[in-house]
Write a protein that holds these residues in place. Structure first.
Motif, short mmCIF file in Angstrom:
data_model
loop_
_atom_site.label_atom_id
_atom_site.label_comp_id
_atom_site.label_asym_id
_atom_site.label_seq_id
_atom_site.Cartn_x
_atom_site.Cartn_y
_atom_site.Cartn_z
N VAL A 1 9.77 -1.84 -1.41
CA VAL A 1 9.51 -0.40 -1.40
C VAL A 1 9.20 0.05 -2.82
N SER A 2 8.24 0.96 -2.95
CA SER A 2 7.88 1.43 -4.29
C SER A 2 7.27 2.82 -4.24
N ASN A 3 7.71 3.66 -5.16
CA ASN A 3 7.05 4.94 -5.45
C ASN A 3 6.29 4.70 -6.75
N PRO A 4 5.10 4.11 -6.65
CA PRO A 4 4.49 3.51 -7.84
C PRO A 4 3.82 4.52 -8.75
N PRO A 5 3.68 4.18 -10.04
CA PRO A 5 2.84 5.00 -10.92
C PRO A 5 1.41 4.94 -10.43
N PHE A 6 0.70 6.07 -10.48
CA PHE A 6 -0.63 6.10 -9.87
C PHE A 6 -1.73 6.60 -10.77
N PHE A 7 -1.41 7.13 -11.96
CA PHE A 7 -2.48 7.56 -12.87
C PHE A 7 -3.06 6.33 -13.57
N SER A 8 -4.39 6.26 -13.63
CA SER A 8 -5.01 5.12 -14.30
C SER A 8 -5.99 5.54 -15.39
N VAL B 1 5.12 2.33 0.59
CA VAL B 1 4.83 3.08 -0.63
C VAL B 1 4.50 4.53 -0.28
N ILE B 2 4.56 5.40 -1.28
CA ILE B 2 4.06 6.76 -1.16
C ILE B 2 3.07 7.00 -2.29
N LEU B 3 1.92 7.60 -1.97
CA LEU B 3 0.88 7.85 -2.96
C LEU B 3 0.15 9.16 -2.67
N PRO B 4 -0.43 9.76 -3.71
CA PRO B 4 -1.33 10.88 -3.47
C PRO B 4 -2.51 10.42 -2.63
N VAL B 5 -3.06 11.32 -1.85
CA VAL B 5 -4.18 10.98 -0.96
C VAL B 5 -5.33 10.35 -1.76
N GLU B 6 -5.59 10.88 -2.96
CA GLU B 6 -6.72 10.39 -3.76
C GLU B 6 -6.58 8.92 -4.14
N ALA B 7 -5.35 8.45 -4.32
CA ALA B 7 -5.12 7.06 -4.72
C ALA B 7 -4.89 6.14 -3.52
N ALA B 8 -4.61 6.71 -2.37
CA ALA B 8 -4.20 5.91 -1.22
C ALA B 8 -5.30 4.98 -0.72
N THR C 1 2.10 8.06 7.58
CA THR C 1 2.47 9.47 7.76
C THR C 1 1.73 10.30 6.72
N ARG C 2 0.92 11.22 7.20
CA ARG C 2 0.20 12.14 6.31
C ARG C 2 1.11 13.34 6.05
N VAL C 3 1.37 13.62 4.77
CA VAL C 3 2.33 14.66 4.39
C VAL C 3 1.60 15.84 3.77
N GLN D 1 -0.64 25.25 6.26
CA GLN D 1 -1.89 25.85 5.80
C GLN D 1 -2.64 24.95 4.82
N LYS D 2 -2.04 23.86 4.41
CA LYS D 2 -2.66 23.00 3.39
C LYS D 2 -2.97 21.62 3.97
N ASP D 3 -3.93 20.96 3.36
CA ASP D 3 -4.26 19.59 3.73
C ASP D 3 -3.20 18.63 3.23
N PRO D 4 -3.12 17.42 3.81
CA PRO D 4 -2.18 16.42 3.31
C PRO D 4 -2.41 16.11 1.83
N HIS D 5 -1.33 15.96 1.09
CA HIS D 5 -1.43 15.62 -0.33
C HIS D 5 -0.75 14.29 -0.65
N ARG D 6 0.00 13.76 0.28
CA ARG D 6 0.66 12.47 0.11
C ARG D 6 0.50 11.64 1.38
N TYR D 7 0.40 10.31 1.19
CA TYR D 7 0.44 9.38 2.30
C TYR D 7 1.67 8.48 2.15
N LEU D 8 2.50 8.44 3.18
CA LEU D 8 3.54 7.43 3.30
C LEU D 8 2.94 6.27 4.07
#
Length: 238
Positions: free
Chosen positions: A112-119, A159-166, A184-186, A191-198
């Motif tokens: 399991v990882s909540n990984p760093p995602f900025f590159s 893992v959990i990641l922002p949609v842009e990195a998923a 799971t789309r979070v 009123q908002k689009d998903p911003h995280r993907y589990l």
């Protein structure tokens, strides 16, 4: 989430004065969502304060290894574990994932990882926060390849990641024969689009189960019923 020097959950407390990354919703989501019912051995990559490892310990009877590269975070995670009810089942190691994988022969039912995602973005002002947020020290490709090598045949990577990195992560996982089997789309609210993907990946070729989770009801009035149900064993508020 507040930014106090500690965060009190129902059955454990997270001290977070020295760790660069504090308790946040991403970590809580992953710790509450990952499947642990059949797990005997779990590996938490990038343990931070120890939050996810302790959540998984609360939810399972597994032996948990939590590895953390940043020295301050690793020390604080070890202290949080030592003060928890599960100190005999959780071990914190101050080590990189690459070095751990090189010298470890054990297989895990869950990584399991909540990984760093900025590159390709500006680095944070301090090195500890840079390590926690940017993936130079642990690129997605390394996380996926090493996880695949350490998983049992029925094991899973969550893992959990922002949609842009998923999508990048999903594509890389496919090259290492890891199939997405749960998504799971979070969204912050309805009123908002998903911003995280589990996301959960497996070596097995299984159909992917998908669903949708909103954290709050409309207009930020209150937490949603599904979010309360997911996190009710942890938050004092619920």
């Amino acid at each position: 989430m507040g930014r106090n020097n500690y965060f009190q959950f129902k059955r454990f407390r997270i001290e977070q004065e020295r760790s660069a990354m504090k308790v946040g919703i991403d970590g809580v989501l992953l710790g509450a969502w990952a499947k642990v019912d059949t797990c005997q051995n779990i590996l938490d990559v990038g343990a931070g304060t120890g939050l996810i490892a302790l959540m998984l310990a609360q939810r399972s009877s597994a032996q948990i290894t939590a590895i953390e590269l940043e020295e301050n975070a690793a020390g604080e995670a070890a202290e949080n574990v030592a003060l928890s009810p599960w100190k005999d089942r959780v071990e914190v190691k101050h080590i990189s994932f690459q070095e751990f994988a090189e010298h470890n022969s054990q297989k895990f039912d869950l990584v399991v990882s909540n990984p760093p995602f900025f590159s390709n973005s500006f680095h944070a002002a301090n090195n500890e926060r840079t390590l926690a947020r940017h993936n130079q020290a642990l690129p997605f490709s390394a996380l996926i390849e090493l996880s695949a090598n350490l998983l049992t045949e029925q094991g899973r990577l969550a893992v959990i990641l922002p949609v842009e990195a998923a999508q990048q992560f999903i594509n890389l996982a496919e090259t290492h024969k890891l199939n997405m089997v749960r998504l799971t789309r979070v969204a912050p609210d309805m009123q908002k689009d998903p911003h995280r993907y589990l996301m959960e990946f497996s070596k097995q070729d299984l159909p992917c189960s998908t669903n949708f989770l909103t954290i709050r009801n409309n207009h930020q009035e209150d937490y949603s019923a599904e979010y309360k149900l997911l996190c009710k064993e942890f938050y004092l508020l619920f």
